[in-house]
Design an enzyme around this catalytic site. Structure first.
Site, PDB file in Angstrom:
ATOM      1  N   ASP A  87      16.831   0.409 -38.802  1.00  9.30           N
ATOM      2  CA  ASP A  87      17.131  -0.540 -37.766  1.00  9.30           C
ATOM      3  C   ASP A  87      18.728  -1.012 -38.306  1.00  9.30           C
ATOM      4  O   ASP A  87      19.179  -0.545 -39.357  1.00  9.30           O
ATOM      5  CB  ASP A  87      16.586  -1.734 -37.717  1.00  9.30           C
ATOM      6  CG  ASP A  87      16.435  -2.518 -36.410  1.00  9.30           C
ATOM      7  OD1 ASP A  87      17.467  -2.377 -35.788  1.00  9.30           O
ATOM      8  OD2 ASP A  87      15.765  -3.536 -36.403  1.00  9.30           O
TER       9      ASP A  87
ATOM     10  N   HIS B 168      13.137  -6.947 -41.561  1.00 10.69           N
ATOM     11  CA  HIS B 168      14.038  -7.997 -41.129  1.00 10.69           C
ATOM     12  C   HIS B 168      13.659  -9.409 -41.923  1.00 10.69           C
ATOM     13  O   HIS B 168      14.687  -9.978 -41.975  1.00 10.69           O
ATOM     14  CB  HIS B 168      13.908  -8.098 -39.640  1.00 10.69           C
ATOM     15  CG  HIS B 168      14.609  -9.165 -38.989  1.00 10.69           C
ATOM     16  ND1 HIS B 168      16.011  -9.334 -38.604  1.00 10.69           N
ATOM     17  CD2 HIS B 168      14.155 -10.470 -38.439  1.00 10.69           C
ATOM     18  CE1 HIS B 168      16.214 -10.507 -38.105  1.00 10.69           C
ATOM     19  NE2 HIS B 168      15.168 -11.130 -37.737  1.00 10.69           N
TER      20      HIS B 168
END
Length: 926
Positions: free
Chosen positions: A767, A901
């Site tokens: 990501d 994340h």
């Protein structure tokens, strides 16, 4: 200026070895090539700057990046695109001045060649070629700078490939008809004329060049000019090739020569399209903030909260698999109707002498809009020593004068500043001035009376009523969003200026959005404890099932600590009894906690109590806090994640006070605790027997501007339910790949320790990578990662699939329904037409959205040597969206990315340190 004879010289060493082999391959060739053997000079722009030999006898040094890029170019056949002329060092020059690894390898190469100088000519030739091969292989194993992979390109055009688009389509799933927020662009002629513009005398100031050319705007109604190169949609007549302009500053005459260079295909000129649509936004009277354009005349007032919402659009043009298209999305900007000055006065009334501290918390880092020219600025500080009475230097008619802010705004904008004693807001910026190689720092002073705050504060975001009122206008339905697209198309077609601008370039816009066929993947079956099998639902949620069935793998809570303040004692007791009452249906045993009542809720009180009660036998710490405070939360997490490592849970007492919801809240907390202790909640069917799936994500630490946190999360069991995690701290200018390589080796080592073997297959979901970094990732980072495999064994070569995850995109997909348009169901896949032309990519809608419009996630497969089909890749990606244990449903990105994340956010926001190795095999960061 740096000494040109210094540098690491890796690539130059490789270049010289290559040149030597070429001389050996053609010993009869003259040192100066004949005209016939010289490749024809291409008209294409050079990607490598020319170099000249040193006349002082010192050979060319440097880091050798250009030389590295020349390797491929030198091997091209005559007639192909050639780089700019490269003049090699004189044969009598001193040795190369580089000191890098490549140079040392070259020295060894030369030494070996000298020792074997008696070998036959044919043997010498093959030996040199072999040495070059060895040298190349050795250099590929070193950490070459990522900058070596970047090539400077003109921002106005890009390479156009004659190869067909990359088509990777799957077949699994039910076909459905959808539309999207893409609009076809059609063009009559595929030609753009490129001219070079020269000024005599030469003009260094770029802005002045624009002014001088624009004096003849009647000849260039449609153009793109960057200060040197001019692009127009038609050939210019000879009469406008030589023009005379007047310098507006000194009234001197300037000759403007316009020289034809070449024609280009319109499909190369993507930048021109994007500039054109920015101009069309101006034609439609929209105001630009960043990349978005907003309609201030259609502002929606929310007077009860002193807010207004500006509707707007964001556009981007690119060439996709289905052709040239405009991406169009509707967006909104929230502004406050009160000025910054009125906010300051409110804070002064409530805070008194402490007003500046409070305003600093509110304003620093916030964006404000100047009301007189509608521009955004980031506030860096508040200067209460300055006021509108303060003066600054300004150049007028060639002379420097002092002028106050009061007089400046009255003279230039006709604005009367009412409060002459208000403090000023300071915004700092860095720009590169004309003729300067180094950036210059600027301090921009803003008048609070003339500024509006944009966005929402944390206090406003925590106001449920306010957020609900704002969402009424910002979370628009698919029908409302599609209606906004139609309105935009109609506005462009009805606006004569916009129509003529498009027609000037031979362009037209399609009257409706692109329609296509998508597929909906079958729902995934879930597996819980006690061999319970739950069929998947179309909405991909299982909230009721997760508390009804036993978890897949339970960890009993036997020795744990519960901290609370004296005033929250009853809340803590209710929580404890509810926890013990509801744990059995989930298959988890919970013993009585060690109760630690605290005298107050100060941060240091919690920290001291934690350090005292955490011992090696404690499984878990739960802290109930009276109020929500970020500093206290960060301090607790710092102790429990780094200083005295133990899984921890921080609970706001207010969330436990609602007696109607305490049962469901406690159940969710219990599920979290099970994960943090190493347990698992549910699983799905995974097709691979020996595979490791990795998620990588980054977080930019706001308290340390030049440092980022990158998290690496990897599975280490067959069902992909157990996860190993590591964190990397990346300083500014430091390459992240070195840290990722260490993480990958550690994760593989942990996998080997847990399973007795290494995985046969590795799938990485990365990501936080933009389109501009895909090539760099493909050519540099992935080869570096593959080097790690040999560290664990010379024969260890697993397959690698590297997928970039992009969630911040503007693509929208709408399901056609009886009532117009709806959000598509989870599992909807689009892998053609609106996908990238030159990449293997696809879009998946993986989550259910009940409000607003769903945003799909974009996946780009930048590398794959496993041979998995598009169907397998898409289904695996969707499967991984089911395994995030903080939500009983699918999430927008694969679970390892979401875990990464969460970890990077926790470390970057709170811990600011490497978590302890004691916790690396648990989801302690949930």
């Amino acid at each position: 200026m740096a000494d040109p004879g210094k540098g690491r010289g890796r690539s130059l060493a490789l270049l010289q070895a290559l040149k030597k082999s070429q001389m050996m391959d053609s010993p009869s060739q003259s040192e100066s090539q004949s005209p016939e053997s010289t490749p024809e000079q291409s008209t294409a722009p050079s990607t490598i700057a020319s170099a000249t030999p040193s006349t002082s006898g010192v050979s060319i040094g440097g880091r050798g990046r250009a030389a590295a890029l020349m390797l491929a170019k030198m091997q091209q056949k005559p007639g192909s695109t050639t780089p700019a002329i490269f003049v090699p060092p004189s044969s009598t020059s001193a040795p190369t001045a580089g000191t890098g690894r490549g140079f040392k390898l070259l020295q060894n190469l030369q030494a070996s060649q000298k020792a074997s100088s008696q070998i036959a000519s044919s043997q010498v030739t093959s030996s040199a070629q072999s040495d070059i091969k060895d040298l190349t292989e050795k250099m590929s194993e070193t950490s070459v700078s990522a900058q070596a992979s970047s090539v400077a390109k003109n921002k106005y055009f890009r390479e156009v490939k004659d190869t067909p688009p990359v088509v990777k389509k799957g077949e699994t799933g039910v076909p459905i008809e959808v539309t999207c927020n893409y609009i076809y662009l059609n063009f009559k002629e595929n030609i753009v004329f490129e001219y070079e513009v020269k000024f005599e005398p030469d003009q260094d100031y770029k802005h002045l060049r624009f002014k001088l050319l624009n004096e003849h705007i009647e000849h260039f109604k449609e153009k793109t000019f960057d200060g040197t190169t001019l692009y127009v949609p038609h050939e210019l007549p000879d009469a406008v090739r030589n023009l005379v302009s007047t310098n507006p500053y000194d009234q001197s005459k300037v000759n403007v020569s316009i020289i034809f260079r070449r024609t280009r295909r319109l499909s190369e000129m993507i930048h021109i399209y994007n500039v054109m649509f920015k101009c069309i936004m101006k034609d439609l009277k929209l105001i630009r903030f960043g990349r978005q354009h907003y309609n201030e005349h259609a502002a929606i007032q929310i007077p009860q909260h002193k807010l207004e919402v500006w509707p707007g659009y964001v556009t981007a043009v690119d060439e996709y698999e289905g052709g040239l298209m405009l991406t169009l999305d509707s967006t909104h900007r929230v502004l406050r109707t009160q000025t910054v000055l009125s906010l300051i006065k409110e804070v002064v009334q409530t805070e008194g002498a402490n007003w500046k501290r409070k305003m600093t918390d509110i304003l620093i880092g916030a964006s404000v809009m100047t009301t007189y020219n509608k521009k955004l600025f980031r506030v860096d500080t508040i200067d209460d020593k300055m006021s509108p009475r303060s003066t600054f230097e300004k150049t007028e008619k060639g002379e420097t004068v002092q002028i106050s802010f009061i007089d400046y705004y009255k003279k230039n904008y006709g604005i009367e500043i009412m409060d002459w004693d208000q403090p000023l807001l300071i915004s700092r910026d860095t720009k590169r001035m004309p003729g300067s190689d180094t950036p210059t720092d600027f301090m921009i002073c803003l008048i609070p009376e003339l500024c509006q705050l944009t966005g929402l504060t944390d206090d406003q975001r925590s106001n449920f009523r306010l957020m609900k009122d704002v969402a009424t206008y910002t979370r628009i339905t698919p029908n409302q969003r599609h209606a906004a697209f139609k309105k935009y198309i109609e506005s462009v077609m009805k606006n004569e200026t916009a129509k003529s601008r498009l027609a000037g370039w031979g362009l037209s816009i399609a009257p409706e959005t692109v329609n296509l066929t998508a597929r909906t993947l079958p729902p995934e079956t879930l597996y819980f404890g006690d061999n319970v099998r739950v069929p998947g639902k179309p909405n991909a949620e299982w909230n009721s099932e997760v508390t009804k069935h036993s978890v897949m793998q339970a960890v009993d809570i036997m020795r744990w600590v519960l901290l609370f303040t004296q005033r929250d004692k009853q809340v803590a007791m209710d929580f404890l009894s509810t926890l013990k009452r509801n744990c059995r249906p989930m298959g988890i045993m919970v013993s009585d906690a060690e109760l630690v009542p605290l005298a107050n809720d100060r941060t240091d009180t919690y920290v001291l109590a934690l350090k005292k009660c955490i011992t090696s036998s404690v499984q878990l710490v739960v802290a109930i806090c009276s109020t929500k405070r970020d500093d206290r939360y960060a301090a607790i997490k710092k102790v429990c994640c780094a200083d005295n490592p133990v899984p921890s849970q921080v609970i706001n007492a207010r969330t436990l006070m609602n007696t109607n919801k305490i049962r469901s809240i406690t159940q969710k907390i219990l599920l979290q605790l099970n994960c943090k202790l190493g347990g698992t909640l549910w699983s799905i069917s995974i097709p691979f027997k020996s595979a490791m799936i990795v998620g990588i994500d980054s977080y930019h630490d706001p308290s340390r501007r030049n440092r980022s946190v990158c998290s690496f999360v990897a599975s280490y069991n067959q069902s992909m339910t157990l996860w190993y995690s590591k964190v990397i701290f990346q300083e500014k200018g430091q390459e992240i790949v070195d840290g990722l390589k260490c993480c990958l080796v550690d994760a593989l080592t942990h996998y080997l320790r847990s399973n007795g073997q290494l995985p046969d297959r590795i799938i990485i979901y990365r990501d936080g990578v933009g389109d501009g970094q895909l090539k760099l990732l493909q050519q540099y980072e992935i080869p570096q990662m593959k080097i790690c495999f040999t560290i664990l064994g010379s024969n260890y070569q697993p397959t690698l699939t590297y997928v970039v995850v992009q969630k911040r995109i503007n693509t929208r997909i709408f399901l056609k329904s009886r009532d117009g348009y709806d959000n598509p169901n989870p599992g909807t896949v689009v892998d053609h037409c609106i996908t990238r032309r030159d990449w293997y990519d696809f879009l998946i809608v993986s989550q259910k959205v009940t409000q607003g419009t769903v945003t799909p996630t974009h996946y780009v497969v930048v590398y794959d040597d496993s041979g998995i089909t598009p169907d397998q890749c898409q289904r695996l990606t969707y499967k991984m969206c089911h395994l995030y244990y903080n939500w009983p449903g699918t999430v927008r990105v694969p679970a390892p990315c979401q875990y990464a994340h969460k970890l990077s956010y926790l470390v970057g926001q709170c811990v600011h340190a490497q978590p302890s190795d004691v916790l690396v095999d648990k989801l302690f960061f949930l």
